[in-house]
Scaffold this motif. Structure first.
Motif, PDB file in Angstrom:
ATOM      1  N   LEU A 137      16.422  53.606   4.424  1.00 65.80           N
ATOM      2  CA  LEU A 137      15.314  53.029   3.664  1.00 65.80           C
ATOM      3  C   LEU A 137      14.425  54.141   3.120  1.00 65.80           C
ATOM      4  N   PRO A 138      14.502  54.428   1.820  1.00 69.20           N
ATOM      5  CA  PRO A 138      13.643  55.469   1.249  1.00 69.20           C
ATOM      6  C   PRO A 138      12.182  55.020   1.264  1.00 69.20           C
ATOM      7  N   ALA A 139      11.294  55.884   1.732  1.00 71.85           N
ATOM      8  CA  ALA A 139       9.874  55.531   1.752  1.00 71.85           C
ATOM      9  C   ALA A 139       9.029  56.686   2.256  1.00 71.85           C
ATOM     10  N   VAL A 190       8.609  51.911  -2.490  1.00 66.43           N
ATOM     11  CA  VAL A 190       8.065  52.454  -3.733  1.00 66.43           C
ATOM     12  C   VAL A 190       6.566  52.705  -3.584  1.00 66.43           C
ATOM     13  N   VAL A 191       5.853  51.744  -3.010  1.00 62.17           N
ATOM     14  CA  VAL A 191       4.408  51.909  -2.810  1.00 62.17           C
ATOM     15  C   VAL A 191       4.116  53.087  -1.890  1.00 62.17           C
ATOM     16  N   ASP A 192       4.830  53.175  -0.787  1.00 63.38           N
ATOM     17  CA  ASP A 192       4.602  54.248   0.172  1.00 63.38           C
ATOM     18  C   ASP A 192       4.804  55.608  -0.493  1.00 63.38           C
ATOM     19  N   THR A 193       5.882  55.742  -1.239  1.00 69.80           N
ATOM     20  CA  THR A 193       6.142  57.008  -1.930  1.00 69.80           C
ATOM     21  C   THR A 193       5.051  57.314  -2.940  1.00 69.80           C
ATOM     22  N   PHE A 194       4.651  56.316  -3.712  1.00 74.01           N
ATOM     23  CA  PHE A 194       3.611  56.498  -4.722  1.00 74.01           C
ATOM     24  C   PHE A 194       2.317  57.005  -4.083  1.00 74.01           C
ATOM     25  N   VAL A 195       1.947  56.402  -2.971  1.00 77.01           N
ATOM     26  CA  VAL A 195       0.682  56.793  -2.325  1.00 77.01           C
ATOM     27  C   VAL A 195       0.805  58.156  -1.653  1.00 77.01           C
ATOM     28  N   ALA A 246      13.221  60.604  -4.991  1.00 82.53           N
ATOM     29  CA  ALA A 246      11.773  60.607  -5.226  1.00 82.53           C
ATOM     30  C   ALA A 246      11.012  60.462  -3.913  1.00 82.53           C
ATOM     31  N   ALA A 247      11.480  59.550  -3.058  1.00 79.96           N
ATOM     32  CA  ALA A 247      10.810  59.343  -1.776  1.00 79.96           C
ATOM     33  C   ALA A 247      10.874  60.594  -0.912  1.00 79.96           C
ATOM     34  N   THR A 248      12.023  61.265  -0.927  1.00 80.81           N
ATOM     35  CA  THR A 248      12.165  62.491  -0.136  1.00 80.81           C
ATOM     36  C   THR A 248      11.281  63.601  -0.685  1.00 80.81           C
ATOM     37  N   MET A 249      11.285  63.792  -1.985  1.00 76.37           N
ATOM     38  CA  MET A 249      10.504  64.861  -2.589  1.00 76.37           C
ATOM     39  C   MET A 249       9.005  64.580  -2.535  1.00 76.37           C
ATOM     40  N   GLY A 250       8.646  63.316  -2.359  1.00 73.63           N
ATOM     41  CA  GLY A 250       7.239  62.965  -2.305  1.00 73.63           C
ATOM     42  C   GLY A 250       6.527  63.440  -1.054  1.00 73.63           C
ATOM     43  N   LEU A 251       7.292  63.754   0.006  1.00 75.48           N
ATOM     44  CA  LEU A 251       6.621  64.189   1.238  1.00 75.48           C
ATOM     45  C   LEU A 251       7.468  65.199   2.013  1.00 75.48           C
ATOM     46  N   ASN A 252       8.002  66.172   1.309  1.00 70.78           N
ATOM     47  CA  ASN A 252       8.704  67.260   1.998  1.00 70.78           C
ATOM     48  C   ASN A 252       7.896  68.550   1.985  1.00 70.78           C
ATOM     49  N   GLY A 253       6.629  68.441   1.590  1.00 73.52           N
ATOM     50  CA  GLY A 253       5.716  69.575   1.638  1.00 73.52           C
ATOM     51  C   GLY A 253       5.593  70.349   0.350  1.00 73.52           C
ATOM     52  N   LEU A 254       6.504  70.153  -0.588  1.00 74.87           N
ATOM     53  CA  LEU A 254       6.527  70.983  -1.783  1.00 74.87           C
ATOM     54  C   LEU A 254       5.313  70.750  -2.683  1.00 74.87           C
ATOM     55  N   ILE A 255       4.996  69.489  -2.962  1.00 70.31           N
ATOM     56  CA  ILE A 255       3.882  69.228  -3.875  1.00 70.31           C
ATOM     57  C   ILE A 255       2.532  69.430  -3.198  1.00 70.31           C
ATOM     58  N   LEU A 278       0.139  44.486   9.567  1.00 72.06           N
ATOM     59  CA  LEU A 278       0.580  44.486   8.179  1.00 72.06           C
ATOM     60  C   LEU A 278       1.597  45.593   7.936  1.00 72.06           C
ATOM     61  N   ASP A 279       2.544  45.328   7.039  1.00 78.28           N
ATOM     62  CA  ASP A 279       3.497  46.363   6.637  1.00 78.28           C
ATOM     63  C   ASP A 279       2.741  47.594   6.156  1.00 78.28           C
ATOM     64  N   HIS A 280       3.275  48.760   6.474  1.00 78.83           N
ATOM     65  CA  HIS A 280       2.613  50.006   6.080  1.00 78.83           C
ATOM     66  C   HIS A 280       2.390  50.080   4.577  1.00 78.83           C
ATOM     67  N   GLY A 281       3.413  49.756   3.797  1.00 76.08           N
ATOM     68  CA  GLY A 281       3.282  49.825   2.345  1.00 76.08           C
ATOM     69  C   GLY A 281       2.206  48.884   1.824  1.00 76.08           C
TER      70      GLY A 281
END
Length: 385
Positions: A137-139, A190-195, A246-255, A278-281
């Motif tokens: 599950l990407p997130a 998608v929401v989790d990655t966006f945030v 996108a989900a992986t790159m969103g929180l691997n430290g790079l940005i 409530l769901d995290h997203g």
């Protein structure tokens, strides 16, 4: 741009059929504990793929890791790992399973008396069992970072920890395994990655153009892909692949390199999960617009950059900042994620509890920047009723 150190040792195995390669990256002779959640991997074929790939290894299974993994459950896994003399952990699931497995890895080797101190008191992690992951599950990006979030049921707390010792040795990202996901989980991802991206991006201009442009590209990709993922009659491989990456790159430290971050949306959202389940997203979709409204004056320059580069809004319009916030909330709604506390039956009593908890902890700047703090968390949440 601020000074920074960047380190990420995770080997990524990306693409269809990559589960078959995992045995190459687990030391021979290791007893492996495979961790997973509610058992969906046994219905969608992932379990069988993993077991086929691990032929010849001695396997111990531990299932039942919950969404928002519970400390109490994870400690049972720690005891099993010790009893069985497990040498390697393999997390097969989404971010909750991976986060929980990271905690198991650290707690199994923890030298203190109370492993909960790892998350509650930031107790030092000096060693951990090695682990790999098969992402379903990407997130969260947990498959390529060194952090995790754990819930303790007995105290209704949801807290984060971080240690370089829990970086996965490898992570398998096969977009095909996401085909069976319920749309609710895809939308939450998608929401989790966006945030995640927003909390590393939406602060202040710091002349970090690579990080900014990279963040903006992830956000724009999610805006384009999100509705396609939700409304597609059949899963599309390339769309799922781009979402997963996108989900992986969103929180691997790079940005996050060289920039100011603000994790207040997560900090507040965790309490909504802890108290209301409530769901995290969902919690992030509720809280982020409130945080953006509360900070739009101090962070106006970056908000207008976001409005222009991500939403193509003419920033000469006097309400450009408000338009960007509204478009953000509209995007979440288009994914089918409701963005008001009242949509989930959450009221003032929960806001009272959250404010009380933050004051008891002495948390002032909730996400690292003082424009979101215990003095305005009530107004932020009240605005989301």
């Amino acid at each position: 741009m601020r000074n920074f150190d960047y380190y990420n040792p995770v080997k990524i195995l990306f693409g269809k059929g990559k589960i078959a390669e995992i045995a190459k990256w687990i030391p021979k002779g290791m007893k492996v504990m495979m961790t997973y959640g509610g058992g969906s991997i046994k219905k969608n074929g992932v379990y069988d793929q993993v077991m086929d790939a691990l032929k010849g290894f001695d396997i111990v299974e531990f299932g039942g890791i919950e969404p928002n993994p519970k400390y109490e459950t994870l400690m049972r896994a720690v005891e099993l790992a010790k009893q069985e003399n497990v040498g390697f952990l393999l997390a097969v699931g989404g971010g909750s399973v991976i986060d929980g497995t990271k905690f198991i890895a650290a707690a199994t080797c923890f030298e203190g008396n109370e492993p909960w101190d790892i998350v509650a008191k930031g107790a030092r992690v000096n060693a951990a069992l090695p682990l790999g992951t098969v992402l379903t599950l990407p997130a969260t990006g947990s498959e390529m970072n060194s952090g995790g979030v754990i819930t303790r049921q007995s105290t209704l707390e949801k807290l984060a920890f971080n240690s370089r010792h829990v970086f996965p040795k490898f992570s398998v990202l096969d977009p095909v395994v996401t085909y069976s996901l319920p749309m609710r989980q895809v939308a939450n991802g998608v929401v989790d990655t966006f945030v995640h991206v927003m909390e590393q991006y939406y602060t202040f201009p710091e002349q970090s153009e690579i990080q900014d442009r990279f963040s903006e590209s992830i956000l724009k990709t999610l805006i384009e892909l999100g509705p396609k993922l939700i409304h597609a009659e059949q899963p599309n491989y390339d769309d799922r692949a781009n979402f997963m990456w996108a989900a992986t790159m969103g929180l691997n430290g790079l940005i996050a390199c060289g920039v100011t971050q603000d994790w207040s949306t997560h900090h507040i959202g965790h309490e909504l999960t802890a108290f209301n389940g409530l769901d995290h997203g969902i919690t992030l979709a509720i809280v982020l617009p409130g945080v953006m409204n509360a900070t739009k004056l101090k962070r106006r320059e970056k908000l207008l950059q976001y409005a222009s580069r991500v939403w193509n809004i003419d920033t000469l319009q006097p309400d450009a900042a408000d338009q960007a916030i509204a478009r953000t909330e509209q995007f979440f709604n288009e994914l089918g994620v409701k963005t008001r506390l009242s949509d989930y039956g959450v009221g003032i009593d929960t806001i009272d509890r959250i404010e009380k908890r933050f004051r008891e902890r002495g948390d002032f700047a909730l996400g690292g920047i003082d424009d979101v703090n215990i003095d305005n968390v009530r107004s932020i949440l009240t605005s989301r009723l």
